[in-house]
Each structure stands twice: as structure tokens, then as C-alpha cells.
Design a protein around this motif. Structure first.
Motif, PDB file in Angstrom:
ATOM      1  N   LEU A 214       7.987  19.090 -26.802  1.00  9.96           N
ATOM      2  CA  LEU A 214       9.319  19.556 -27.186  1.00  9.96           C
ATOM      3  C   LEU A 214       9.698  20.859 -26.506  1.00  9.96           C
ATOM      4  O   LEU A 214      10.878  21.213 -26.458  1.00  9.96           O
ATOM      5  CB  LEU A 214       9.386  19.710 -28.711  1.00  9.96           C
ATOM      6  N   GLN A 215       8.732  21.569 -25.978  1.00 10.08           N
ATOM      7  CA  GLN A 215       9.010  22.821 -25.267  1.00 10.08           C
ATOM      8  C   GLN A 215       9.403  22.593 -23.811  1.00 10.08           C
ATOM      9  O   GLN A 215       9.903  23.501 -23.150  1.00 10.08           O
ATOM     10  CB  GLN A 215       7.788  23.739 -25.322  1.00 10.08           C
TER      11      GLN A 215
ATOM     12  N   GLU B  88      15.882  13.856 -22.846  1.00  9.11           N
ATOM     13  CA  GLU B  88      15.381  13.175 -24.034  1.00  9.11           C
ATOM     14  C   GLU B  88      14.540  11.954 -23.650  1.00  9.11           C
ATOM     15  O   GLU B  88      13.445  11.744 -24.185  1.00  9.11           O
ATOM     16  CB  GLU B  88      16.562  12.735 -24.905  1.00  9.11           C
TER      17      GLU B  88
ATOM     18  N   LYS C  79      11.117  12.892 -22.353  1.00 10.89           N
ATOM     19  CA  LYS C  79      10.192  13.249 -23.430  1.00 10.89           C
ATOM     20  C   LYS C  79       9.648  12.002 -24.104  1.00 10.89           C
ATOM     21  O   LYS C  79       8.454  11.934 -24.433  1.00 10.89           O
ATOM     22  CB  LYS C  79      10.904  14.143 -24.442  1.00 10.89           C
TER      23      LYS C  79
ATOM     24  N   THR D  63      17.198  12.477 -32.582  1.00 17.12           N
ATOM     25  CA  THR D  63      16.816  13.161 -31.354  1.00 17.12           C
ATOM     26  C   THR D  63      15.476  13.836 -31.589  1.00 17.12           C
ATOM     27  O   THR D  63      15.207  14.327 -32.701  1.00 17.12           O
ATOM     28  CB  THR D  63      17.866  14.208 -30.934  1.00 17.12           C
TER      29      THR D  63
ATOM     30  N   SER E 177      14.397  16.561 -30.794  1.00 20.89           N
ATOM     31  CA  SER E 177      14.470  17.996 -31.077  1.00 20.89           C
ATOM     32  C   SER E 177      14.332  18.300 -32.563  1.00 20.89           C
ATOM     33  O   SER E 177      13.927  19.405 -32.936  1.00 20.89           O
ATOM     34  CB  SER E 177      15.785  18.582 -30.544  1.00 20.89           C
TER      35      SER E 177
ATOM     36  N   ASN F  89      11.155  19.765 -33.927  1.00 17.26           N
ATOM     37  CA  ASN F  89      10.839  21.186 -33.819  1.00 17.26           C
ATOM     38  C   ASN F  89      10.760  21.826 -35.197  1.00 17.26           C
ATOM     39  O   ASN F  89      10.134  22.877 -35.367  1.00 17.26           O
ATOM     40  CB  ASN F  89      11.906  21.910 -32.979  1.00 17.26           C
TER      41      ASN F  89
END
Length: 270
Positions: free
Chosen positions: A164-165, A170, A173, A221, A223, A226
């Protein structure tokens, strides 16, 4: 002898207990004589390594290097690892890019033997960086010897934080997740996907992963992972589904055993 992590139960209860005692257990594990010997040797000697040949020629250094990326089983595959390191990852035809397992790409990038100038082994702090990764992953391995599902959960939490960093799309990933076997297994289990799923076209797999993650887990998503609470909920979903699958297998085995035991003892006689 290395310290053996205490994992008296598996599944969700084991995950809760492991996290409560993680700091202390990790500290004791890192003080194990074998871990100290291996990491000290690596930190003291990796700075002298200037080529892939140098690395694969020293089994003790190679053990730590591979273990730091979850590739410890490849310790005897020196020719493969040498090629992965020498090719780098900048060219599409590089071996690491042609292998399905993204961990080879991470290994090659970390050492940088194919890049112009000195490799990353010459950088101050590189030995400590890899040694820290080795200690972390070796603890996961030790946990896995007690309970493989808890090892997968630990691996997922660490890998997701790293993925995620990264500053990629998308879809990129998702492809990384799909290319790391232990992490992929966590997603497949959490989403209830069958083992045959991997036989689908890669783009179709991507569509299914994204759609099911949204429908079943509320992950529209990546993200959102996180958020520590969302990530923890995802890992708990994996452990819960894994436990259910395990209970089903055990129940099926118990039924089969009961049927065998109840069969007439003179079956097949005349």
C-alpha cells in the motif's frame, strides 16, 4: 536452539493471544543464538559483497538474504537466484519479471546488482535493513511451525503495509497481491474462492478479486486497508473462513471414519 513461539490455540483466539504477546515473544526469538549468529555474520560481511556470484557463494549470507524475502526454500537453487539477481528487473525479459512469484522481484530490487555503479550492499545500513527483515520473517516461519494460518495472517499484515505504500496503480497493487503466494492464499480464503480459481485468465482473476472484495468485504479500493481496523477485520475474516473450512474437513473425516468403523467386519467374505 531458537526460541519457539507460544501458540497454544489457533484461529481467532490464537491471533488475539499472539498479538497480545507479540513484542515479548519477538524479543525472545531475536535473542536466540542461531538468529544472533546469522544476523551478526550477515551485517559484518554483506558490505564486502559486490556481485551476485559473491552472494550465492557464501551460504550463510545467502540464507539470510533469501529468508528476508520468504524464499528460504531456494537456498540450494543457487543458479536460479544468481540469474534473478544478475538480470535485475528493468527489462521485461528479466527472469524475476517472468517468474509468477513477486518475491523474486523484491529480492532483485533490494540488492541492485544489475544497476549501474555499486550494488545496494555497499550502502550504510543495508546489512541492518536485511537482517531486520530476516528476523521478522523467521519469526513468522517459527509461528507457522505451530500454526500455518497464523503465519499467513502475520505475512498478510506485513505485505499489505508494504504494498500500500508503493506509488503504483490500483491494478498494479492487485497484481502484486496475486503474485505473492502466501498473500494470495489469504485473499482467496477470505473471499471463499476455490483452488481452481488460479486457472482463469489473469485479467479475469483481477476482475473477480476486485468485485468480490467489494461485495463481500466492503473493500472498494485497496487504500482502505491502510486503516488498521479495516486491515484487522480483513485478517479476522480470513481466519474465520479458514477455521470453518478446517472444521468442515475434520467433520468429513470423522463421518468417513464412522462409516468405516460401522462397516461389517466380514465384508467381502463368502
Amino acid at each position: 536452539m531458537n526460541f519457539q513461539p507460544l501458540v497454544p490455540v489457533g484461529g481467532l483466539p490464537g491471533w488475539v493471544l499472539l498479538n497480545k504477546t507479540m513484542d515479548r515473544q519477538t524479543e525472545l526469538f531475536n535473542q536466540s543464538p542461531a538468529i544472533v549468529r546469522d544476523t551478526d555474520y550477515f551485517e559484518q560481511n554483506i558490505g564486502n559483497v559486490r556481485s551476485a556470484e559473491d552472494l550465492v557463494s557464501d551460504r550463510r549470507l545467502l540464507q539470510v538474504a533469501l529468508g528476508a524475502f520468504g524464499l528460504g526454500d531456494d537456498l540450494n537453487s543457487r543458479a536460479l537466484i544468481k540469474r534473478v539477481l544478475e538480470d535485475g528487473t528493468s527489462e521485461p525479459g528479466a527472469l524475476a519479471n517472468r517468474l509468477a512469484d513477486e518475491r523474486y522481484t523484491k529480492l532483485s530490487d533490494a540488492f541492485g546488482f544489475a544497476e549501474p555503479g555499486l550494488p545496494r550492499t555497499a550502502l550504510a545500513g543495508f546489512g541492518r535493513e536485511i537482517a531486520d527483515r530476516y528476523r521478522s520473517l523467521e519469526f513468522e516461519v517459527a509461528v507457522g511451525e505451530q500454526d500455518e494460518s497464523l503465519r499467513l495472517a502475520m505475512n498478510a499484515r506485513r505485505e499489505l503495509s508494504e504494498i500500500l505504500q508503493t506509488d503504483v496503480s490500483e491494478d498494479a497493487k492487485w497484481f502484486t497481491i496475486m503474485g505473492i503466494p502466501p498473500l494470495r492464499k489469504v485473499f482467496e480464503t477470505a473471499l471463499g474462492l476455490p483452488s481452481s480459481f488460479a486457472q482463469l485468465d489473469i485479467d479475469r482473476q483481477l476482475e473477480e478479486f476486485k468485485e468480490l472484495a467489494s461485495d463481500k468485504l466492503g473493500i472498494d479500493t485497496l487504500s482502505v486497508l491502510n486503516d488498521d481496523e479495516v486491515k484487522e477485520d480483513f485478517i479476522r475474516q480470513f481466519l474465520l473462513r479458514d477455521q470453518i473450512a478446517s472444521f468442515q474437513v475434520q467433520s468429513s473425516n470423522a463421518i468417513a471414519l464412522t462409516l468405516l468403523q460401522s462397516a461389517p467386519s466380514n465384508f467381502g467374505t463368502v
